[in-house]
Design an enzyme around this catalytic site. Structure first.
Site, mmCIF file in Angstrom:
data_model
loop_
_atom_site.group_PDB
_atom_site.id
_atom_site.type_symbol
_atom_site.label_atom_id
_atom_site.label_comp_id
_atom_site.label_asym_id
_atom_site.label_seq_id
_atom_site.Cartn_x
_atom_site.Cartn_y
_atom_site.Cartn_z
ATOM 1 N N GLU A 63 0.826 -1.206 0.000
ATOM 2 C CA GLU A 63 0.000 0.000 0.000
ATOM 3 C C GLU A 63 0.864 1.261 0.000
ATOM 4 O O GLU A 63 0.618 2.198 -0.767
ATOM 5 C CB GLU A 63 -0.913 0.033 1.232
ATOM 6 C CG GLU A 63 -1.755 -1.215 1.432
ATOM 7 C CD GLU A 63 -1.098 -2.222 2.351
ATOM 8 O OE1 GLU A 63 -1.775 -2.699 3.275
ATOM 9 O OE2 GLU A 63 0.096 -2.538 2.145
ATOM 10 N N CYS A 95 0.715 0.654 7.825
ATOM 11 C CA CYS A 95 0.248 1.046 6.489
ATOM 12 C C CYS A 95 -1.016 1.897 6.551
ATOM 13 O O CYS A 95 -1.244 2.745 5.683
ATOM 14 C CB CYS A 95 -0.022 -0.201 5.644
ATOM 15 S SG CYS A 95 1.482 -1.048 5.135
#
Length: 374
Positions: A63, A95
């Protein structure tokens, strides 16, 4: 009457982009443990902005990489990610912080993360931030991709694939122990591909002594991946001249807790990691050994024999997938059997295989199947 034509179900845009994220995630196979494989794609108005995958343990997550590649264009876009973004601090920052900071309008998640440090936390944060959220797109494929990661977290042990190679009458060697090569070059190339896609490869001490394998993954004569090489060796009989110990890469030896101190120190000086395991009924407790491998972060494990270790793992219910290579040859009853005793006295007690698949590899046959938990 004309044959009926079955039309394929139309694929939604969400499913199509998630499949692209899955394809990216697979590129990290064999290199991310103890982390899962993860792929991510950023999309705006049906156009792909960026894609990324988790390439190796310790590296940036999918991500974060995709968002960094998209830059300011990520604001207002949709993120497709195969696994719930992590919410804990590990080798990299969480993340979910990068996802929220990017100003996305929508996030599509393949599956929830079972890691208790995250498990739903990121999904709740996204909802609180007002981000449109969809969970469970291509979930079956996402779970299949990370079967090893899920096995380690949910069962405490690696997802285990057993590889066996035998003659058509089920022999792995002649009466004199000659076994190279029963199968052809196409089968051996396939095995190297299996090694390339796994975290660790294990053999029993008898195989390590008889074959002196390297257990690295090679392609066109070049080493392309060195998984963790594991030897199940209760008596620490692996010689110091073994090829495993003379090549780069981690070597772990699972042995009895009371193994000779001198042998242990000799192997440790050569770089081997000694993993002590309790005994049970005179043998290493394989259930305890596999739990230790899980605790040490092994997600996916390939076992390459021999027949005694293979049978012991099957008896213990520790095999999840089987790859059986059959060569077009007959060795006879004086050859060494592909499996030692499984203790099956009645047919109804035989280990059942499911989802059997057969393919041709050169002159050989490859039979692949799944085994249910006992």
């Amino acid at each position: 009457m004309p044959n009926a034509v079955t039309k394929a179900e139309p694929v939604s845009a969400d499913a199509r982009w998630m499949r692209e994220a899955l394809a990216l995630a697979r590129r990290g196979r064999g290199r991310t443990a103890p982390n899962p494989m993860v792929g991510a794609v950023l999309v705006r108005a049906g156009r792909r902005l960026a894609g990324a995958y988790h390439a190796r343990v310790g590296g940036a997550h999918a991500e974060a990489r995709a968002i960094a590649r998209a830059g300011s264009a990520a604001r207002g876009a949709t993120l497709y990610v195969t696994l719930e973004p992590c919410a804990h601090v590990g080798r990299t920052p969480p993340c979910i912080d990068a996802v929220l900071a990017a100003g996305l309008s929508r996030v599509v998640v393949g599956m929830r993360d079972p890691d208790p440090r995250t498990r739903g936390t990121s999904l709740r944060r996204l909802r609180r931030a007002g981000v449109s959220l969809r969970v469970g797109v291509e979930q079956k494929a996402c779970r299949s991709l990370n079967a090893g990661y899920l096995s380690r977290l949910e069962r405490g042990r690696p997802f285990t694939t057993l590889k066996l190679a035998a003659s058509l009458d089920g022999r792995i060697a002649t009466s004199r122990g000659e076994s190279r090569w029963i199968t052809g070059p196409e089968s051996r190339a396939f095995v190297h591909r299996l090694r390339r896609e796994t975290d660790a490869v294990a053999v029993g001490s008898a195989t390590a002594l008889a074959d002196d394998p390297r257990l690295s993954a090679r392609s066109r004569g070049r080493v392309v991946h060195r998984p963790i090489r594991i030897v199940i060796d209760s008596g620490l009989t692996l010689p110091v001249r073994a090829k495993l110990l003379r090549e780069p890469g981690p070597v772990w030896i699972l042995t009895a807790r009371n193994a000779a101190k001198q042998a242990r120190e000799r192997l440790e000086r050569l770089g081997a990691r000694i993993v002590p395991v309790r005994r049970r009924a005179g043998h290493l407790d394989l259930g305890a050994a596999w739990r230790k491998l899980g605790a040490l972060g092994v997600n996916d494990l390939l076992v390459e024999g021999g027949g005694g270790l293979a049978a012991a793992l099957l008896r213990a219910g520790l095999v999840d997938r089987l790859h059986l290579f059959l060569a077009p040859s007959l060795i006879g009853g004086d050859g060494r059997a592909v499996l030692a005793s499984l203790g099956v006295g009645r047919l109804r007690d035989a280990r059942a295989l499911r989802d059997l698949r057969v393919r041709r590899l050169g002159c050989d046959l490859l039979l692949s199947a799944e085994l249910g938990s006992r």
